[in-house]
Design an enzyme around this catalytic site. Structure first.
Site, PDB file in Angstrom:
ATOM      1  N   ASN A   9       2.898   7.304  -5.741  1.00 31.26           N
ATOM      2  CA  ASN A   9       2.133   6.177  -5.337  1.00 31.26           C
ATOM      3  C   ASN A   9       2.306   5.742  -3.974  1.00 31.26           C
ATOM      4  OD1 ASN A   9       0.788   3.672  -5.060  1.00 31.26           O
ATOM      5  ND2 ASN A   9       2.088   2.675  -6.772  1.00 31.26           N
ATOM      6  N   LYS A  11       1.320   3.365  -2.175  1.00 29.97           N
ATOM      7  CA  LYS A  11       1.110   1.950  -1.800  1.00 29.97           C
ATOM      8  C   LYS A  11       0.762   1.660  -0.622  1.00 29.97           C
ATOM      9  CE  LYS A  11       5.117   1.147  -5.232  1.00 29.97           C
ATOM     10  NZ  LYS A  11       5.904   0.503  -5.595  1.00 29.97           N
ATOM     11  N   HIS A  96      -0.933  -1.807 -11.824  1.00 29.99           N
ATOM     12  CA  HIS A  96       0.185  -1.768 -11.311  1.00 29.99           C
ATOM     13  C   HIS A  96       0.621  -3.041 -11.253  1.00 29.99           C
ATOM     14  CE1 HIS A  96       3.461  -1.286  -8.563  1.00 29.99           C
ATOM     15  NE2 HIS A  96       3.549   0.185  -8.879  1.00 29.99           N
ATOM     16  N   GLU A  98       2.446  -4.654  -8.907  1.00 24.30           N
ATOM     17  CA  GLU A  98       2.204  -5.296  -7.849  1.00 24.30           C
ATOM     18  C   GLU A  98       0.795  -6.121  -7.828  1.00 24.30           C
ATOM     19  OE1 GLU A  98       3.350  -2.083  -5.331  1.00 24.30           O
ATOM     20  OE2 GLU A  98       5.357  -2.381  -5.889  1.00 24.30           O
ATOM     21  N   GLU A 168       6.536   1.189 -16.046  1.00 25.06           N
ATOM     22  CA  GLU A 168       7.102   0.789 -15.090  1.00 25.06           C
ATOM     23  C   GLU A 168       7.964  -0.732 -14.951  1.00 25.06           C
ATOM     24  OE1 GLU A 168       5.644   3.237 -11.261  1.00 25.06           O
ATOM     25  OE2 GLU A 168       4.360   1.197 -11.542  1.00 25.06           O
ATOM     26  N   GLY A 174      11.274  -0.438  -6.701  1.00 23.01           N
ATOM     27  CA  GLY A 174      11.697  -0.725  -5.211  1.00 23.01           C
ATOM     28  C   GLY A 174      13.147  -1.190  -5.183  1.00 23.01           C
ATOM     29  N   SER A 214      12.216   3.426  -9.029  1.00 24.47           N
ATOM     30  CA  SER A 214      13.378   3.973  -8.522  1.00 24.47           C
ATOM     31  C   SER A 214      13.488   5.450  -9.003  1.00 24.47           C
ATOM     32  CB  SER A 214      14.302   3.167  -8.563  1.00 24.47           C
ATOM     33  OG  SER A 214      14.426   1.819  -7.803  1.00 24.47           O
TER      34      SER A 214
HETATM   35  P1  13P Z   1       9.721   3.077  -6.416  1.00 27.62           P
HETATM   36  O1  13P Z   1       9.643   4.390  -6.815  1.00 27.62           O
HETATM   37  O2  13P Z   1       9.439   2.816  -5.040  1.00 27.62           O
HETATM   38  O3  13P Z   1      10.783   2.156  -7.026  1.00 27.62           O
HETATM   39  O4  13P Z   1       8.091   2.322  -6.942  1.00 27.62           O
HETATM   40  C1  13P Z   1       7.739   2.758  -8.237  1.00 27.62           C
HETATM   41  C2  13P Z   1       6.340   2.075  -8.280  1.00 27.62           C
HETATM   42  O5  13P Z   1       5.932   1.144  -8.369  1.00 27.62           O
HETATM   43  C3  13P Z   1       5.351   3.448  -8.349  1.00 27.62           C
HETATM   44  O6  13P Z   1       4.130   2.768  -8.681  1.00 27.62           O
END
Ligand code: 13P
Length: 251
Positions: A9, A11, A96, A98, A168, A174, A214
């Site tokens: 992803n 982002k 997601h 976010e 997740e 992150g 992560s």
């Molecule tokens: P990270 O791997 O940067 O923690 O992000 C995970 C994520 O949100 C994947 O959709």
């Protein structure tokens, strides 16, 4: 039986030129190696067409990171599921954390998005996960079960069978703080039992449930060794070919 999948992803990262270069690099790396999982990259809308042009869809799948909750029409700035499918993409990340957190996505809008994705032949990678407070006050199992029920349990068993889930935990995204392999396994087994309660054991056993948060080359093998962890949804580590391939090769 269910597939193992490692999906990136990206982002809101990379320019088109950077994204095309990264996609090419991943594509080349995959061509030169034998993998034990499907590999997908989910990229910004602007990148879908140019990336589709440089990758071999037999070795690397392509997806978007969101889609509109309407079919078409006067929704300025939105991108529909049919537009995404028309680029050659086969996947779309939906729900997601976010998007739930910053853009107010609810289970109601997500049901529309899932229906439109499926109607256009896209595989939804449907994200669920609790925030830190819910982990700490021990409501996380209920929270995640509710996200699955509210977002997806309107589907027929046949349509549910087309969904990929991604657990997740928001506190792990992150932050560098990964769920332990045991925490991931416990949740994935819980999610599978919730699915079995609604659709039966066979559908549950056929559902791929990815872990995200992560995930990196150093912890992927331990996570993927768990029986109910069927791969990963990778954020930061998907932006470097070597790291992403390190995770792919953890299978
Ligand atoms: P990270 O791997 O940067 O923690 O992000 C995970 C994520 O949100 C994947 O959709």
């Amino acid at each position: 039986m269910r597939k193992n999948i490692v999906a990136g992803n990206w982002k809101m990262n990379t320019t088109v030129a950077e994204g095309v270069a990264l996609a090419k690099e991943v594509n080349e790396a995959l061509k030169g190696s034998k993998t034990n999982c499907d590999v997908v990259i989910c990229v910004p809308f602007t990148h879908l067409c140019p990336v589709a042009d440089v990758i071999d869809s037999n070795v690397l799948g392509l997806g978007a990171e969101n889609c509109a909750d309407h079919e078409k029409g006067a929704y300025t700035g939105e991108v529909s599921a049919s537009m995404i499918a028309s680029t050659g993409a086969g996947y779309v990340i939906l729900g997601h954390s976010e998007r739930r957190q910053y853009y107010g996505e609810t289970s109601e809008t997500l049901r529309e998005k899932v229906a439109l994705a499926l109607a256009n032949g896209l595989t939804p990678i449907f994200c669920i996960g609790e925030v830190l407070e819910e982990r700490e006050n021990d409501t996380f199992n209920d929270v995640v079960a509710r996200q699955v029920e509210e977002g997806l349990f309107n589907l027929s068993a046949e349509d549910f069978g087309k969904i990929v889930l991604a657990y997740e935990p928001v506190w792990a995204i992150g932050t560098g703080k990964t769920a332990t392999a045991e925490q991931a396994e416990d949740m994935h087994a819980h999610i599978r039992s919730v699915i079995a309660g609604k659709y039966g054991q066979e559908v549950a056993d056929n559902t791929s449930i990815l872990y995200g948060g992560s995930c990196k080359p150093s912890n992927a093998a331990e996570l993927f060794a768990k029986p109910d962890v069927d791969g990963g949804l990778i954020g930061g580590a998907a932006l470097k070919c070597a790291d992403f391939m390190g995770i792919v090769n953890a299978f």
